[in-house]
Write a protein that holds these residues in place. Structure first.
Motif, PDB file in Angstrom:
ATOM      1  N   LYS A  40     -11.615   1.218  -8.944  1.00 48.81           N
ATOM      2  CA  LYS A  40     -13.068   1.107  -8.853  1.00 48.81           C
ATOM      3  C   LYS A  40     -13.719   2.300  -9.542  1.00 48.81           C
ATOM      4  O   LYS A  40     -14.803   2.191 -10.117  1.00 48.81           O
ATOM      5  CB  LYS A  40     -13.494   1.053  -7.387  1.00 48.81           C
ATOM      6  CG  LYS A  40     -13.347  -0.350  -6.802  1.00 48.81           C
ATOM      7  CD  LYS A  40     -13.813  -0.365  -5.350  1.00 48.81           C
ATOM      8  CE  LYS A  40     -13.316  -1.617  -4.646  1.00 48.81           C
ATOM      9  NZ  LYS A  40     -13.062  -1.352  -3.219  1.00 48.81           N
ATOM     10  N   ALA A  41     -13.047   3.437  -9.458  1.00 54.36           N
ATOM     11  CA  ALA A  41     -13.621   4.653 -10.049  1.00 54.36           C
ATOM     12  C   ALA A  41     -13.340   4.737 -11.543  1.00 54.36           C
ATOM     13  O   ALA A  41     -14.163   5.221 -12.316  1.00 54.36           O
ATOM     14  CB  ALA A  41     -13.071   5.883  -9.335  1.00 54.36           C
TER      15      ALA A  41
ATOM     16  N   SER B  86       1.228   1.734   1.602  1.00 53.16           N
ATOM     17  CA  SER B  86       0.088   2.641   1.761  1.00 53.16           C
ATOM     18  C   SER B  86      -0.581   2.931   0.420  1.00 53.16           C
ATOM     19  O   SER B  86      -1.721   3.401   0.377  1.00 53.16           O
ATOM     20  CB  SER B  86       0.558   3.944   2.401  1.00 53.16           C
ATOM     21  OG  SER B  86       1.508   4.570   1.558  1.00 53.16           O
ATOM     22  N   ALA B  87       0.124   2.695  -0.680  1.00 51.75           N
ATOM     23  CA  ALA B  87      -0.426   3.032  -1.987  1.00 51.75           C
ATOM     24  C   ALA B  87      -1.515   2.055  -2.425  1.00 51.75           C
ATOM     25  O   ALA B  87      -2.421   2.411  -3.175  1.00 51.75           O
ATOM     26  CB  ALA B  87       0.683   3.068  -3.028  1.00 51.75           C
ATOM     27  N   ALA B  88      -1.391   0.836  -1.944  1.00 49.40           N
ATOM     28  CA  ALA B  88      -2.258  -0.226  -2.466  1.00 49.40           C
ATOM     29  C   ALA B  88      -3.734   0.120  -2.379  1.00 49.40           C
ATOM     30  O   ALA B  88      -4.475  -0.027  -3.367  1.00 49.40           O
ATOM     31  CB  ALA B  88      -1.973  -1.529  -1.716  1.00 49.40           C
ATOM     32  N   SER B  89      -4.175   0.644  -1.235  1.00 49.08           N
ATOM     33  CA  SER B  89      -5.608   0.885  -1.065  1.00 49.08           C
ATOM     34  C   SER B  89      -6.069   2.023  -1.999  1.00 49.08           C
ATOM     35  O   SER B  89      -7.165   1.965  -2.557  1.00 49.08           O
ATOM     36  CB  SER B  89      -5.919   1.225   0.386  1.00 49.08           C
ATOM     37  OG  SER B  89      -5.322   2.462   0.728  1.00 49.08           O
ATOM     38  N   VAL B  90      -5.220   3.035  -2.170  1.00 47.69           N
ATOM     39  CA  VAL B  90      -5.591   4.142  -3.057  1.00 47.69           C
ATOM     40  C   VAL B  90      -5.757   3.632  -4.484  1.00 47.69           C
ATOM     41  O   VAL B  90      -6.713   3.978  -5.191  1.00 47.69           O
ATOM     42  CB  VAL B  90      -4.525   5.258  -3.019  1.00 47.69           C
ATOM     43  CG1 VAL B  90      -4.906   6.386  -3.957  1.00 47.69           C
ATOM     44  CG2 VAL B  90      -4.347   5.768  -1.607  1.00 47.69           C
ATOM     45  N   ILE B  91      -4.807   2.792  -4.899  1.00 48.73           N
ATOM     46  CA  ILE B  91      -4.871   2.282  -6.273  1.00 48.73           C
ATOM     47  C   ILE B  91      -6.119   1.426  -6.460  1.00 48.73           C
ATOM     48  O   ILE B  91      -6.792   1.505  -7.495  1.00 48.73           O
ATOM     49  CB  ILE B  91      -3.585   1.494  -6.616  1.00 48.73           C
ATOM     50  CG1 ILE B  91      -2.388   2.455  -6.581  1.00 48.73           C
ATOM     51  CG2 ILE B  91      -3.691   0.827  -7.977  1.00 48.73           C
ATOM     52  CD1 ILE B  91      -1.057   1.800  -6.775  1.00 48.73           C
TER      53      ILE B  91
ATOM     54  N   GLY C  86       2.223  11.321   0.443  1.00 45.73           N
ATOM     55  CA  GLY C  86       1.358  10.977  -0.680  1.00 45.73           C
ATOM     56  C   GLY C  86       1.428   9.501  -0.987  1.00 45.73           C
ATOM     57  O   GLY C  86       2.005   8.714  -0.225  1.00 45.73           O
ATOM     58  N   VAL C  87       0.845   9.149  -2.101  1.00 44.41           N
ATOM     59  CA  VAL C  87       0.848   7.749  -2.504  1.00 44.41           C
ATOM     60  C   VAL C  87       2.262   7.284  -2.832  1.00 44.41           C
ATOM     61  O   VAL C  87       2.649   6.160  -2.576  1.00 44.41           O
ATOM     62  CB  VAL C  87      -0.073   7.564  -3.737  1.00 44.41           C
ATOM     63  CG1 VAL C  87      -0.092   6.120  -4.164  1.00 44.41           C
ATOM     64  CG2 VAL C  87      -1.468   8.046  -3.413  1.00 44.41           C
ATOM     65  N   LEU C  88       3.040   8.175  -3.428  1.00 47.21           N
ATOM     66  CA  LEU C  88       4.365   7.783  -3.899  1.00 47.21           C
ATOM     67  C   LEU C  88       5.450   8.152  -2.895  1.00 47.21           C
ATOM     68  O   LEU C  88       6.580   8.392  -3.264  1.00 47.21           O
ATOM     69  CB  LEU C  88       4.655   8.441  -5.244  1.00 47.21           C
ATOM     70  CG  LEU C  88       3.692   8.040  -6.354  1.00 47.21           C
ATOM     71  CD1 LEU C  88       4.038   8.756  -7.641  1.00 47.21           C
ATOM     72  CD2 LEU C  88       3.733   6.538  -6.575  1.00 47.21           C
ATOM     73  N   GLY C  89       5.088   8.257  -1.648  1.00 50.54           N
ATOM     74  CA  GLY C  89       6.102   8.569  -0.647  1.00 50.54           C
ATOM     75  C   GLY C  89       5.946   9.989  -0.133  1.00 50.54           C
ATOM     76  O   GLY C  89       4.938  10.644  -0.362  1.00 50.54           O
TER      77      GLY C  89
END
Lengths: 416, 338, 440
Positions: C322-323, C312-317, C380-383
């Motif tokens: 991009k930002a 799930s983290a991949a898309s956030v990263i 969250g991103v990290l679990g």
């Protein structure tokens, strides 16, 4: 002196003297500024942050006043002044926190701030005397080096903490706050309306409320200025001047030069002890990282910039350098960023190109600190060695000796 | 009282020194018996570091000898040597990741010369701008200027390359000679050889050349030297030039040895080297070299057998003890107390 | 007497300050259109050598605020960041000043930070009485939250009787140290090791934790420490380890205090091939650069899961990159800071939904603090994060990374911690090796 006050003529003469003294104008402006600053600052920004910053600046003013006794009055260069500051701060931190509970003593000590303020002063002064006793017979620049060495050793001992007293790298936190038996509370601290509070528990200073600390600092500075001004015109002050101008001649005139210098050292150290105790209380934290050589040098810059030997000048110097170092240069990266953004120089912000190695304007201006300190020292020494507000005596000396001999210290100062 | 004070500084100082010295020697003997191999390895480190300290200390001692100024900026002049070398290497196509190759030797020698030259010129400029105008001023004025100059140099290098450790090309062979007792690398030999070569050259220069003679004369009595027709300004400039050239060489040697350099390196290295100069007897060339070696060895011994977190405390304690009890250092000062 | 009179006048004048001071105070400005401003305070080392740790972490918070659209329920959401670095490395005193400043700022309702445990130890006593929530993205010293016998103080003392305001989204050194100890002893088969610390709260703490577990595993060690500000030559210490018979080194420290410079000097002693192990303080670009020719063989733990191991983290990263497009904008703690900020944003939203008024800053801070402390199962991103009573996260995952040479494409992707772009070690990166899960 009381008789002077009763005699209207003498009083008038004294007042006239004061009004002619440019320092009195400076003191007046400073005092008015000190009174008006908190309301204006909090009105303008909506927070007490600037008041807190000003209270912190006060610590440096105390340090500068103290170093001025050593450098400006007695003409001795002390490059390890931060050590005494550290000693003062640790005295307060150890005796007003739970720290000693986890030391080999196994017993926490909580002495009141008002007592420790003076104890810290006394301890720092003793340390000054102890260091000064064997070293003050050295010539000026050797003395500077010895104090430098001392300044390097002291914080390292606090840091390495050989006896498990100071907490070493863990630092001492949670330090007691000063308390008063009576206080006036109002919208600036607790509660919305003006009322009197009684009892130590109800009248404790608070780390997050800088106003009380600010008032305390202003009072401390006023007390110190009065004390030092009187010292300067006292017998001791004249002896310092004599030692500074010509030690051999002073000795020949019967001045006990060693004791005189020792007193300058101890009294100078005493002020940093004062400042240290206050610093420990206000921050509620004393860590060994904040007493390094840069601190000693910053105080020296304050004294040199303001005008060695002149108390009003030194205060102005301390405030100016504090503002420069801890407000202007600290905020510079952020402000530059905003400015560069506003005027459309976006590329200057770009730090992502490894080929140019350009760190971005923000980081770049953030690096100016050392350079500015150095430039102040060198330019002042070359262009205006007497400082922004030179001492009157010094100014006269300089005038008499002419431009060629722009002496700040006398030729023979410190030579034995 | 006077006599008491004299005893304090004289006999007591000598006694204190002999005792401390004997204790130190005894300790080293014990270490040698415990593990000669580890002591030798520590000594190698001490001597290489000491050689670099010596190169810095020479500049301190020469400048002090001639104008009685503790040139605080000298430690940063040392760092500057390394900083100047980096773009020079880059100009010859040697990047920070380059490795030892025989091809680089001539370039290395050329860079050495260039660094010494540039560093010397920088220091002459510093002297002209910051110290010369204050020559008539009381001695604490130039001292404060020197501290300011140190901050300016450090600030400039900080501005230039930032706060990080800079990688330096690894141009000296990593080859080592190892047997059951000794473990020594080509780099160790390089440092010592360069230092000895420079000290010998300096010694020859001071003792055999006319300018060297002028320097000695100026150090002894500036006014008399001037009356004898010696160009004081030129002599002082030469002193600053040589001091900086040696420090620059030291900085380059340091950077070649450790392959890394940082803007604030010179501050602590400078203080340690100054301690070395004081220990040897400030104003005394041989003293600076000896003091550098001793301080390097002491530091390595403390690092190895006590703890690196105490080595600065011990070095500064030595500085204070020497200044208080024996301000003339081990070999004595060239400059008499006036 | 003149002086006494002057003193008295001055005293009266100074007390007058207090009287006048009430004129100011509490005039917080608010923007047009929005109901007002709510800020998340941030305290991190943002300048000098430490900037490489602090700035990417700050960006994580900024990214969370961006993702929230810069507002919550009509309130403008901003980041109030403060720099706690002095002279290039973190400074506890500066941290205390910053937190005091944030507390006095009536818009600040919670904070993210600090980065370094020593700063955390100093700041908690200041923030606790103000009930200001602190979520650290990276403090790993266990003593800040856990009452262990190896600690010099009790966490309850730090809070001075106030309810817990301090939380962290990373696991602690009493897990990080042991994880690396087990990795060293079992996986790498190192039986004798040199343990080096840099004399900082973090460095000594993690080295102690490593040492205890390593000893328990059956290994032997030699311990030494150095002065982070002035030690420039580690060869004598390294030789000591060599004489001891060690075959690897564990360092407790952070790169901005030069914890990786000893690594760069090991080659000159012929021991450049030894494994060089450490905690999250050395999982940085600077460390790879400082290791010079011996970057291979450096291994480090981080106190959280590797984002690359969580799908799930991949898309956030990807969105983050991009930002924030800079070469070194993504750091080891960017995503922890992102999670920390999001937990606070969620708590702020809950407080607003419950009808709390941000203008009553003390009540609102307390409401946020209570909401954060109740965080449970936050994805969250990290679990998944659940805070226990101490303020520690339930996610107790330690990841182990080792430096390897990577190809240009992998480096360019930018989710690995590699040597500084353009530098000679740019192609060396920390690559995920394995993870220890202490929570299971």
């Amino acid at each position: 002196m009381i008789s002077t006050l009763r005699d209207p003529k003498a009083l008038r003469r004294r007042l006239r003297d004061w009004s002619r003294d440019p320092n009195m104008i400076v003191y007046g402006v400073l005092l008015v500024g000190a009174i008006l600053f908190p309301p204006i600052a909090s009105f303008a920004t909506g927070t007490n942050t600037l008041t807190g910053l000003a209270a912190d600046a006060g610590v440096w003013v105390l340090l500068a006043i103290g170093l001025n006794v050593v450098v400006g009055f007695a003409g001795l260069l002390d490059l390890g002044y931060a050590a005494f500051f550290a000693i003062g701060a640790y005295t307060y931190a150890l005796l007003a926190s739970t720290q000693l509970g986890s030391s080999p003593l196994h017993h926490a000590v909580h002495l009141p701030f008002w007592f420790l303020l003076f104890l810290a002063m006394f301890v720092a002064a003793s340390a000054g005397a102890l260091l000064g006793a064997p070293t003050l017979r050295l010539r000026g620049d050797y003395l500077a080096i010895v104090t430098l060495g001392f300044g390097e050793i002291v914080p390292r001992i606090f840091r390495n903490d050989p006896g498990h007293f100071t907490g070493g790298i863990n630092a001492i936190g949670n330090i007691d706050q000063p308390t008063l038996p009576v206080c006036v509370d109002g919208p600036w601290s607790r509660g919305d309306d003006l009322h009197l509070n009684f009892g130590l528990a109800n009248c404790s200073f608070s780390i997050t409320d800088p106003t009380a600390y600010y008032v305390l600092m202003v009072l401390l500075i006023i007390a110190c200025v009065i004390l030092v001004s009187n010292l300067q015109v006292s017998r001791l002050g004249r002896a310092w001047a004599a030692v500074r101008e010509d030690e051999v001649a002073a000795a020949a005139m019967g001045v006990n030069t060693r004791n005189i210098k020792l007193l300058a050292f101890a009294i100078g150290a005493a002020f940093s002890g004062f400042g240290g105790a206050y610093y420990g209380a206000k921050l509620s934290l004393v860590s060994p990282d904040n007493f390094d050589f840069t601190v000693s040098i910053t105080v020296l810059v304050m004294v040199v910039l303001g005008g060695m030997g002149n108390i009003a000048g030194v205060i102005v110097g301390a405030l100016a350098v504090y503002f420069l170092e801890f407000k202007f240069l600290t905020d510079l990266p952020r402000n530059t960023h905003a400015l560069v953004d506003a005027i459309g120089l976006g590329p200057l912000l770009d730090n992502s190109n490894p080929a140019t190695g350009w760190p971005g304007i923000e980081d770049f201006v953030g690096r100016l600190n050392f350079l500015v300190l150095g430039l102040i020292l060198v330019l002042m020494m070359l262009l205006r060695p007497q400082g922004i507000l030179p001492s009157r005596v010094r100014a006269q000396e300089l005038k008499a000796e002419g431009a060629q001999d722009d002496t700040v210290f006398d030729q023979r100062a410190g030579q034995t | 009282m006077q006599r008491l004070r004299a005893t304090f500084a004289g006999d007591l100082g000598t006694a204190l020194f002999s005792t401390l010295g004997l204790l130190a020697v005894g300790w080293v003997v014990i270490l040698a018996i415990q593990s000669p191999r580890s002591l030798i390895a520590t000594m190698v480190i001490g001597i290489t570091d000491g050689a670099i300290y010596a190169l810095i200390a020479l500049g301190y001692t020469m400048v002090y000898g001639i104008i009685e100024l503790i040139n605080f900026a000298h430690g940063d002049v040392f760092t500057l040597g390394g900083f100047i070398a980096l773009p020079l290497f880059a100009a010859f196509g040697i990047g920070p990741g380059a490795h030892y190759s025989l091809v680089f030797i001539p370039i290395l020698l050329l860079v050495f010369v260039l660094v010494m030259l540039i560093n010397g010129l920088v220091n002459i400029t510093i002297e002209r701008v910051a110290y010369r105008p204050l020559r008539g001023a009381p001695r604490l004025a130039p001292l404060i200027t020197a501290i300011g100059m140190a901050f300016i140099l450090e600030g400039t290098m900080y501005l230039w390359r930032g706060p990080v450790n800079l990688r330096f090309p690894d141009l000296i062979s990593e080859a080592r000679y190892t047997n059951s007792l000794i473990d020594i690398g080509v780099k160790d030999v390089m440092v010592v050889v360069v230092a000895i070569f420079l000290v010998v050259m300096l010694s020859l220069f001071i003792n055999r050349t006319k300018l060297g003679k002028a320097m000695r004369a100026t150090a002894q009595d500036r006014d008399a030297a001037q009356l004898m027709g010696i160009d004081i300004n030129r002599t002082i400039s030469a002193t600053f030039f040589i001091g900086a050239a040696l420090a620059g060489a030291g900085g380059l040697v340091y950077a070649l040895y450790f392959n890394s350099i940082r803007f604030d390196l010179g501050f602590s290295a400078g203080l340690v080297a100054f301690t070395a100069a004081v220990l040897g007897g400030i104003g005394n060339i041989e003293g600076a070299a000896l003091g550098g070696l001793l301080i390097g060895i002491i530091r390595a011994l403390v690092d190895r057998y006590i703890s690196a977190s105490w080595s600065d405390v011990i070095i500064f304690a030595i500085l204070i003890i020497v200044l208080v009890f024996r301000p003339t250092g081990l070999l004595g000062m060239r400059v008499p107390e006036k | 007497m003149r002086t006494a009179r002057l003193g008295r006048v001055a005293a009266i004048a100074a007390f007058a300050i207090v009287a006048v001071a009430c004129g100011g105070g509490g005039s917080g400005g608010s923007g047009s259109g929005s109901k007002g401003t709510i800020s998340i305070g941030v305290d991190l080392p943002e300048s000098g050598a430490a900037a490489s740790s602090g700035l990417p972490t700050l960006d994580g918070v900024k990214f969370a605020v961006q993702k929230a659209g810069g507002s919550i329920d009509g309130w403008t959401l901003t980041v109030e960041n403060r720099d706690d670095a002095v002279g290039g490395s973190y400074n506890a005193d500066k941290g205390v000043q910053n937190v005091t400043d944030l507390i006095n700022n009536n818009n600040v309702v919670a904070m993210v930070g600090p980065f370094n445990s020593a700063v955390g130890k100093a700041e908690i006593p200041i923030a606790a009485p103000a009930h200001l929530t602190m979520i650290s993205p990276s403090n790993t010293n266990p003593c800040l939250t856990k009452d262990l016998s190896s600690c010099d103080y009790h966490p309850a003392d730090l809070r001075k009787g106030n309810p817990n305001n301090y939380f962290r989204v990373v696991a602690t050194d009493d897990l990080q140290g042991p994880a690396m100890a087990d990795y060293a002893f079992t996986t790498l088969g190192i039986k004798k090791i040199g343990i080096l610390d840099e004399k900082t709260v973090f460095g000594v703490g993690i080295a102690n934790a490593f040492q205890a577990q390593y000893q328990k595993d059956g290994g032997t060690f030699k311990r030494d420490s150095f002065d982070p500000k002035t030690t420039t030559d580690w060869r004598a210490i390294l030789n000591g380890f060599k004489d001891f018979g060690a075959t690897a080194i564990y360092v407790g420290g952070t790169d901005d205090q030069s914890a990786c410079k000893p690594r760069g000097q090991m080659n000159a002693l012929g021991i450049g091939s030894w494994p060089y192990l450490g905690g999250d303080g050395i999982e940085t670009s600077q460390c790879i650069d400082d290791a010079a020719d011996s970057a291979n063989g450096v291994s480090a733990t981080t106190a959280g899961a590797d984002a690359g191991q969580i799908s799930s983290a991949a898309s956030v990263i990807t969105d983050y990159k991009k930002a924030f497009t800079g070469a070194n904008d993504y750091g080891a703690y960017t995503m922890s800071a992102f999670d920390a900020a999001n937990i606070e944003i969620q708590a702020i939203k809950q407080a607003l939904d419950a009808g709390k008024d941000p203008k009553k800053v003390n009540d609102f801070r307390e409401a946020v603090r209570v909401n954060v402390s109740k965080t449970s199962g936050y994805a969250g991103v990290l679990g998944t994060t659940t805070f226990d009573a101490n303020g520690d996260t339930s996610a107790k995952i330690i990841s182990v990374y080792a430096v390897k040479k990577e190809d240009a494409a992998a480096v360019a992707k930018g989710d690995l911690t590699c040597g500084k772009a353009g530098g000679s070690n740019a192609s060396f990166c920390f690559v995920w090796v394995k993870q220890f899960n202490f929570g299971a």
